[in-house]
Design a protein around this motif. Structure first.
Motif, PDB file in Angstrom:
ATOM      1  N   LYS A 255     -10.690  -0.668  -3.716  1.00  0.00           N
ATOM      2  CA  LYS A 255     -11.636  -1.456  -3.042  1.00  0.00           C
ATOM      3  C   LYS A 255     -12.030  -2.561  -3.816  1.00  0.00           C
TER       4      LYS A 255
ATOM      5  N   THR B 120      -8.224   5.067  -9.821  1.00  0.00           N
ATOM      6  CA  THR B 120      -9.384   4.231  -9.448  1.00  0.00           C
ATOM      7  C   THR B 120     -10.700   5.513  -9.496  1.00  0.00           C
TER       8      THR B 120
ATOM      9  N   PRO C 133      -6.218  -5.025   0.413  1.00  0.00           N
ATOM     10  CA  PRO C 133      -7.430  -4.461   0.778  1.00  0.00           C
ATOM     11  C   PRO C 133      -8.707  -5.201   0.770  1.00  0.00           C
ATOM     12  N   GLN C 134      -9.538  -5.055   1.746  1.00  0.00           N
ATOM     13  CA  GLN C 134     -11.052  -5.783   1.899  1.00  0.00           C
ATOM     14  C   GLN C 134     -10.800  -7.280   1.713  1.00  0.00           C
TER      15      GLN C 134
ATOM     16  N   HIS D  43      -1.908  -1.067  -5.463  1.00  0.00           N
ATOM     17  CA  HIS D  43      -1.889   0.345  -5.403  1.00  0.00           C
ATOM     18  C   HIS D  43      -1.000   0.948  -6.260  1.00  0.00           C
TER      19      HIS D  43
ATOM     20  N   ASP E  70     -12.874   6.448  -7.462  1.00  0.00           N
ATOM     21  CA  ASP E  70     -13.078   7.413  -6.113  1.00  0.00           C
ATOM     22  C   ASP E  70     -11.705   7.611  -5.398  1.00  0.00           C
ATOM     23  N   GLY E  71     -10.378   7.160  -6.123  1.00  0.00           N
ATOM     24  CA  GLY E  71      -9.256   7.404  -5.534  1.00  0.00           C
ATOM     25  C   GLY E  71      -8.977   6.133  -4.382  1.00  0.00           C
ATOM     26  N   GLU E  72      -9.841   5.172  -4.142  1.00  0.00           N
ATOM     27  CA  GLU E  72      -9.449   4.083  -3.450  1.00  0.00           C
ATOM     28  C   GLU E  72      -9.636   2.809  -3.973  1.00  0.00           C
TER      29      GLU E  72
END
Ligand SMILES: Nc1nc2c(ncn2[C@@H]2O[C@H](COP(=O)(O)OP(=O)(O)OP(=O)(O)O)[C@@H](O)[C@H]2O)c(=O)[nH]1
Ligand SMILES: [Mg+2]
Length: 352
Positions: free
Chosen positions: A109, A103, A206-207, A97, A105-107
């Protein structure tokens, strides 16, 4: 052996490339191609034993390929050509982060990053397959051969129709040889490196579940590391680095783990030559004969091969010297067909 750092933009490829290649003093002159040392604690131990004038680690060539967003037209073909040129693919995905690094789309992933690039590689293989397929069908209708290749391409088509990478298709050696020259991208060995926050080095990025499932199902090695942490480690002297890693709860730097994962996944092993002049690791494919291993040093030694004098690294460490190994009968003479083991310490006898 050449590996490519591949991925969507701004995930940390160049940062990792610099960290990997800074470890080696003789970096290649081309800007985005360099040599990475494969760290090996056995070399350190052999160096302490022999105090050689020169120390040479195993190396891997690394290429830093510009990031790709899907549908980038001409950039896309440059990207694919660069990937075609490597022996193995390390896809770097974003797990960290940062407000400074946007990124798509702001996320954050990492699984989306994987999907985007792998879809791009699958598409490229489809395109290549279609062109080859048509040409070969015409050729074989005219009775001009190519039946063997065509049979393999049919297997490949079945895989691609099911969105499966071509590395999942099992081929016999002659089949493999028939299509080796094509350079299919999804047949190249793949590793995933997820670039995580320092707080997620031991999990919690994440993920994580999705990434572990995806890589696990496909036997793709997954390495979690933090480019930022690696940068900090590289600026410390060895003792401080060790303390810092202890605080973070990791035993080895991510660069070390990555280099070793690549080496292992490509089926590579090292044997050593030792002496006061030089302690050196030589890279061979697992399963290589003593004669082939000799050829790594010089073709004259391969041609004039007489015998290999072999000691196991563990035995040498346990007994402290070659002389002690000879006494114990742990120092062996092997012929040209001997299959070299990882960590063998070898001296070759040969005629010129
Ligand atoms: N916070 C944080 N920032 C990072 C990390 N790794 C890289 N960055 C930053 O992310 C930005 C992109 O890093 P690069 O290494 O240039 O990424 P890249 O994948 O080579 O990017 P492209 O070549 O544009 O595709 C830089 O500003 C880095 O400093 C990390 O682990 N943590
Ligand atoms: Mg870059």
């Amino acid at each position: 052996m050449k590996i490519g750092l591949v991925g969507t933009p701004q995930v940390g490829k160049t940062t990792l490339f610099q960290l990997l290649t800074n470890l080696e003093t003789q970096a290649s002159s081309r800007e985005n191609v360099g040599i990475a040392r494969v760290p090996d604690s056995r070399i350190d131990a052999l160096t302490a034993m022999y105090k050689p004038r020169k120390i040479t680690f195993a190396t891997i060539e690394v290429v830093d390929i510009a990031g790709l967003l899907p549908g980038q037209g001409k950039k896309g073909s440059e990207f694919l050509n660069a990937v075609r040129d490597v022996d193995a693919i390390v896809q770097v995905v974003r797990g960290f982060h940062s407000d400074m690094v946007p990124t798509e789309d702001g996320e954050v992933k990492p699984m989306r990053d994987v999907d985007q690039i792998q879809a791009e590689l699958l598409l490229a293989d489809w395109a290549l397959l279609e062109t080859r397929f048509e040409r070969l069908q015409k050729q074989s209708m005219k009775g001009a051969g190519g039946a063997e290749e065509l049979a393999v391409l049919e297997k490949f088509r079945d895989a691609l129709e099911n969105d499966l990478p071509l590395r999942t298709v099992e081929l016999s050696q002659p089949e493999e040889a028939a299509v080796r020259g094509y350079g299919f991208l999804t047949r190249k060995p793949l590793l995933i490196l997820v670039n995580v926050d320092d707080s997620a080095l031991n999990g919690g990025f994440p993920q994580e579940e999705e990434l572990k499932d995806w890589t696990g199902q496909r036997s793709v090695p997954l390495v979690a590391a933090s480019a930022q942490v690696e940068m900090e480690i590289s600026q410390l002297d060895p003792e401080d680095a060790e303390m810092f890693m202890e605080e973070l709860g990791i035993e080895e730097s991510g660069i070390t783990r990555l280099a070793r994962a690549v080496y292992g996944h490509l089926g590579l092993i090292s044997y050593f030559t030792v002496g006061e002049d030089e302690v050196r690791a030589w890279t061979i494919r697992a399963g290589s004969s003593a004669r082939q291993a000799a050829g790594k040093i010089h073709s004259d030694i391969e041609r004039g091969f007489i015998r290999a004098e072999v000691a196991a690294y563990d035995h040498l460490m346990e007994h402290g010297s070659m002389a002690a190994l000879k006494e114990k009968g742990l120092w062996r003479l092997e012929g040209k067909e001997y299959v070299v083991a990882d960590g063998d310490v070898i001296s070759f006898r040969f005629n010129v």
